[in-house]
Design a protein around this motif. Structure first.
Motif: not given
Length: 228
Positions: A54-68
């Motif tokens: 739950g520390f990281v999320v994968t976003r479309r067009h952005a890839g891996a990001c720190v979760a919010e």
């Protein structure tokens, strides 16, 4: 020497918790590999683990990001801890080893000495070691993992006020260990529930984008455990 993904995962998680990798920020394999002095392979594995935690999320067009996480998700973490830490202590009373008990008693003794002399930063670290050792002594890898992850996430989402009575806080730690040592699961559950409830009142939501607490500079992953 190949650096284990676990070591890279720990380094990335620590920097997320500390705020050195900001919420919502992109996590590219190439940049992280340079940051920690490793290849992209362990970084890729570490990001998968951190996404599951739950520390990281994968976003479309952005890839891996720190979760919010939202405020509600943050509140849920404290509620989960109120339920799970007493359970862990009750299990520890039945399943702890003598080695666990020796470490817990040593931490309580040191914490009580430091509390009488002051020194909040030392006490904060000792408190973390105490609760992680208590979690490890419950004899359930899945519960231990859940408790340790909760503590990491809570440290990420919240600041904690210094307790007005640190001597009393460490007396509560001592009472928990006494119950665990006697094998009294119900007593361990009760005193841990009271302790956790009091500790929860000291938590304040961290402001996103606030200055990182630790480890703001780029660094290589610690190699000392690479051969284990």
């Amino acid at each position: 020497m190949r650096i284990p993904a676990q070591s890279v995962c720990t380094a990335i998680r620590d920097d997320i918790v500390a705020g050195a990798l900001e919420r919502g920020g992109r996590l590219t394999e190439e940049v992280l590999a340079r940051r920690y002095g490793v290849s992209r392979v362990p970084v890729r594995e570490a990001l998968r683990t951190l996404e599951a935690e739950g520390f990281v999320v994968t976003r479309r067009h952005a890839g891996a990001c720190v979760a919010e996480p939202t405020e509600q998700e943050a509140a849920d973490l404290l509620e989960m801890r109120l339920l799970l830490e007493p359970l862990g202590a009750a299990r520890a009373a039945r399943r702890r080893t003598e080695a666990h008990l020796k470490v817990l008693r040593g931490l309580v003794r040191l914490g009580q000495e430091r509390a009488r002399r002051g020194g909040s930063e030392d006490l904060r670290a000792l408190d973390g070691w105490f609760h992680e050792t208590l979690a490890q002594s419950c004899g359930s890898p899945s519960l231990t993992s859940a408790l340790v992850q909760l503590r990491h996430k809570i440290a990420w989402m919240y600041t904690v006020d210094t307790p007005p009575d640190v001597v009393g806080t460490w007396a509560e730690h001592g009472a928990i260990v006494d119950a665990v040592a006697r094998g009294d699961g119900e007593r361990a559950r009760t005193v841990t529930a009271l302790h956790t409830e009091r500790a929860t009142a000291a938590h304040r939501l961290r402001v996103p984008g606030a200055a990182p607490r630790t480890r703001t500079s780029q660094h290589a992953v610690n190699m000392s455990g690479a051969g284990n």
